[in-house]
Design a protein around this motif. Structure first.
Motif, short mmCIF file in Angstrom:
data_model
loop_
_atom_site.label_atom_id
_atom_site.label_comp_id
_atom_site.label_asym_id
_atom_site.label_seq_id
_atom_site.Cartn_x
_atom_site.Cartn_y
_atom_site.Cartn_z
N ASN A 81 0.83 -1.21 0.00
CA ASN A 81 0.00 0.00 0.00
C ASN A 81 0.86 1.26 0.00
OD1 ASN A 81 -2.42 -1.42 -0.01
ND2 ASN A 81 -2.53 -1.51 2.22
N TYR A 82 1.95 1.23 0.77
CA TYR A 82 2.87 2.37 0.78
C TYR A 82 3.52 2.53 -0.60
CZ TYR A 82 2.75 3.34 5.80
OH TYR A 82 2.35 3.71 7.06
N TYR A 83 3.97 1.41 -1.17
CA TYR A 83 4.63 1.46 -2.47
C TYR A 83 3.72 2.07 -3.54
CZ TYR A 83 7.03 0.05 -6.72
OH TYR A 83 7.65 0.07 -7.94
N ILE A 84 2.48 1.60 -3.58
CA ILE A 84 1.52 2.12 -4.55
C ILE A 84 1.29 3.61 -4.35
CG2 ILE A 84 -0.92 2.03 -5.23
CD1 ILE A 84 -0.80 -1.00 -4.77
N ALA A 85 1.20 4.02 -3.09
CA ALA A 85 0.98 5.44 -2.79
C ALA A 85 2.17 6.28 -3.24
CB ALA A 85 0.74 5.63 -1.30
N TYR A 86 3.39 5.77 -3.03
CA TYR A 86 4.59 6.53 -3.42
C TYR A 86 4.68 6.66 -4.95
CZ TYR A 86 6.27 5.90 1.40
OH TYR A 86 6.42 5.91 2.76
N ILE A 87 4.47 5.56 -5.66
CA ILE A 87 4.56 5.62 -7.12
C ILE A 87 3.47 6.52 -7.69
CG2 ILE A 87 4.37 4.30 -9.26
CD1 ILE A 87 7.02 3.90 -7.90
N THR A 88 2.27 6.37 -7.20
CA THR A 88 1.17 7.21 -7.66
C THR A 88 1.46 8.67 -7.39
OG1 THR A 88 -0.41 5.41 -7.23
CG2 THR A 88 -1.31 7.64 -7.49
N GLY A 89 1.97 8.96 -6.19
CA GLY A 89 2.31 10.34 -5.84
C GLY A 89 3.41 10.92 -6.70
#
Length: 257
Positions: A172-180
């Protein structure tokens, strides 16, 4: 008690002296303390009983003090795998009570030295985010370079502990970072030139730097794909291919791990 015993012996050595070199004697005391700590460890069945009581208290907990008090009394008696269970269950509980993220992380990291390497890595990621959250939900709070660094660290965790107990949380953190790093908090134009829908050159340069330094990473693969679509649309953040990429980004990220 063993910690007190250890401290008193050290003080005694310093105050009275000894025929052995002090460093050698201190090392012997540390080894003895570790052996005594091992003897204090409970059997697997006894540890399971502690965990059973923990989950009972967790299900009835009206305040976090009771729960944390029980953990404080017992965590040193447990193997690291059981400590991981305590910490992750405690985190889930803290997520639903009125507590700040910084306070939550302060509580969880008390058990850092007693947990597995996987959980230590997880807590390191959590601590970084807690000290300086990358977003408040409305805007980004850290620079693009930092967001991508956090993405790479998260990716390494996901690869190293594939199938582990913290994978879903770090994913979930990884997805949030890439999306951001690509569309911010939902507005890709934060990465555009002022008064234009074209992406800024400094943003492209950062992407290319990450790609060059991390060629075998999923992060680089995603950024390369993004740049390919930008090139098709002459770097227009509102281009047809780019908008299609945004639409498919979440599915792409979910399928990676």
């Amino acid at each position: 008690m063993m910690r007190l015993y250890y401290i008193l012996l050290i003080i005694l050595v310093v105050l009275t002296g000894c025929s052995k070199p002090k460093e050698q004697l201190v090392n012997e005391i540390v080894e003895e303390d570790q052996e005594l700590s091992k003897e204090e460890k409970l059997s697997e069945e006894e540890q399971k009983e502690i965990m059973k009581e923990f989950y009972k208290i967790l299900s009835e907990a009206k305040n976090k003090e009771n729960l944390i008090g029980y953990i404080e009394d017992n965590f040193e008696k447990l193997d690291s795998e059981f400590v991981d269970e305590l910490v992750l269950s405690l985190e889930e509980y803290l997520d639903i009570v009125d507590i700040s993220i910084s306070e939550k992380i302060e509580i969880l990291t008390k058990y850092y030295d007693y947990s597995t390497d996987e959980l230590k890595s997880y807590l390191d990621i959590l601590k970084t985010e807690g000290q300086n959250m990358f977003t408040d939900g409305e805007g980004l709070k850290v620079e693009l370079n930092e967001i991508l660094d956090r993405a790479l660290i998260s990716e390494r965790h996901l690869k190293m502990y594939h199938g582990g107990k913290t994978v879903d949380r770090i994913k979930n953190y990884y997805i949030a970072y890439i999306t951001g790093s690509i569309v911010g908090t939902g507005n890709q134009y934060i990465y555009g030139e002022e008064g234009s829908s074209k992406i800024r050159q400094d943003v492209i340069d950062i992407y290319n730097s990450v790609i060059e330094k991390n060629k075998e990473s999923h992060t680089s693969e995603i950024l390369e794909l993004y740049i390919d679509n930008l090139n098709k649309d002459n770097n227009d953040l509102n281009g047809e291919n780019v908008l299609k990429f945004y639409d498919e980004l979440d599915f792409l990220l979910q399928s990676l791990f």
